[in-house]
Design an enzyme around this catalytic site. Sequence first.
Site, PDB file in Angstrom:
ATOM      1  N   VAL A 152       0.839  -1.200   0.000  1.00 44.90           N
ATOM      2  CA  VAL A 152       0.000   0.000   0.000  1.00 44.90           C
ATOM      3  C   VAL A 152       0.871   1.246   0.000  1.00 44.90           C
ATOM      4  O   VAL A 152       0.658   2.178  -0.788  1.00 44.90           O
ATOM      5  CB  VAL A 152      -0.947  -0.004   1.217  1.00 44.90           C
ATOM      6  CG1 VAL A 152      -1.849   1.234   1.188  1.00 44.90           C
ATOM      7  CG2 VAL A 152      -1.796  -1.267   1.233  1.00 44.90           C
ATOM      8  N   TYR A 153       1.874   1.272   0.854  1.00 46.65           N
ATOM      9  CA  TYR A 153       2.782   2.413   0.919  1.00 46.65           C
ATOM     10  C   TYR A 153       3.507   2.598  -0.411  1.00 46.65           C
ATOM     11  O   TYR A 153       3.580   3.707  -0.947  1.00 46.65           O
ATOM     12  CB  TYR A 153       3.793   2.201   2.044  1.00 46.65           C
ATOM     13  CG  TYR A 153       4.802   3.313   2.182  1.00 46.65           C
ATOM     14  CD1 TYR A 153       4.453   4.521   2.770  1.00 46.65           C
ATOM     15  CD2 TYR A 153       6.112   3.151   1.721  1.00 46.65           C
ATOM     16  CE1 TYR A 153       5.375   5.548   2.897  1.00 46.65           C
ATOM     17  CE2 TYR A 153       7.040   4.172   1.853  1.00 46.65           C
ATOM     18  CZ  TYR A 153       6.666   5.364   2.430  1.00 46.65           C
ATOM     19  OH  TYR A 153       7.587   6.370   2.549  1.00 46.65           O
ATOM     20  N   SER A 154       4.041   1.514  -0.932  1.00 44.16           N
ATOM     21  CA  SER A 154       4.776   1.598  -2.193  1.00 44.16           C
ATOM     22  C   SER A 154       3.880   2.120  -3.311  1.00 44.16           C
ATOM     23  O   SER A 154       4.286   2.974  -4.109  1.00 44.16           O
ATOM     24  CB  SER A 154       5.339   0.221  -2.554  1.00 44.16           C
ATOM     25  OG  SER A 154       6.254   0.301  -3.625  1.00 44.16           O
ATOM     26  N   SER A 156       1.345   4.098  -2.998  1.00 46.19           N
ATOM     27  CA  SER A 156       1.094   5.530  -2.800  1.00 46.19           C
ATOM     28  C   SER A 156       2.258   6.369  -3.306  1.00 46.19           C
ATOM     29  O   SER A 156       2.064   7.461  -3.849  1.00 46.19           O
ATOM     30  CB  SER A 156       0.825   5.824  -1.320  1.00 46.19           C
ATOM     31  OG  SER A 156       1.999   5.791  -0.535  1.00 46.19           O
ATOM     32  N   LYS A 157       3.471   5.863  -3.145  1.00 41.99           N
ATOM     33  CA  LYS A 157       4.638   6.613  -3.590  1.00 41.99           C
ATOM     34  C   LYS A 157       4.854   6.499  -5.097  1.00 41.99           C
ATOM     35  O   LYS A 157       5.376   7.431  -5.721  1.00 41.99           O
ATOM     36  CB  LYS A 157       5.872   6.167  -2.811  1.00 41.99           C
ATOM     37  CG  LYS A 157       5.785   6.470  -1.313  1.00 41.99           C
ATOM     38  CD  LYS A 157       5.501   7.950  -1.042  1.00 41.99           C
ATOM     39  CE  LYS A 157       5.517   8.293   0.434  1.00 41.99           C
ATOM     40  NZ  LYS A 157       5.270   9.726   0.693  1.00 41.99           N
TER      41      LYS A 157
END
Length: 242
Positions: A152-154, A156-157
């Site tokens: 999820v974080y990846s 978003s970036k």
Amino acid sequence: MVGKLEGKIAAVTGGASGIGLASVEAMLGEGATVVMVDRDQKAMETLCERLGNKVIPLKVDLLDPASCATILDGIIEKAGHLDILHANAGSYIGGDLTETDLDAIDRMLNLNVNAVMKNVRTVIPHMIERGSGDIIVTSSVAGHFPVPWEPVYSASKWAMTCFVQTMRRQLNKHGIRVGQVSPGPVISALLADWPEENLRKAKENGSLIEPKEVADAVIFMLTRARNVTIRDMIVLPTNFDI
């Protein structure tokens, strides 16, 4: 000695901790007046006592749409205009997607993606009218590599990498530079959600960097000649293996 950002007005979201605070301190060191944007009023007041009168606190909750929309008005009211926006505020989710709380996904994407887009959308008419400006987004090396333990974080970036590249093309004709700084693992509260084994190994082998080292990259980006744009600066710990 005159700083390289003397006379500039900057705003840093998530400015009361981590990379944001390091960016505030670095910009102050180069002579800028900095609006520290954060939702933690008490932390900002404490920091302003230490940092001096060239840092101005502005309480904004980026996850509250009404509060988020006030960012430019607050900056103009307190500082007169805006030359630099460092859209830095963000959060982190690691681990398998099947174990990730659905509300946490919403909160992280709203902060890491939606709030950044909203902040940029809010400030660009002001910068276009002035014919100049700098926008820097804090992204991550995870925006360039599909890190398997943080889907999820990846994601978003990766969204921010696309956003920066498209906005650079939209805004360069108006004298506005857009770029992102993409650090590897930084010693901060965001690493609390890292898998314990990964964090232990990173600490043992020196695969972490300090927020100041990211802020140094931000200053480098901001102080290039106006005919130069650093679209993306990836800042890695030397021993980080990804």
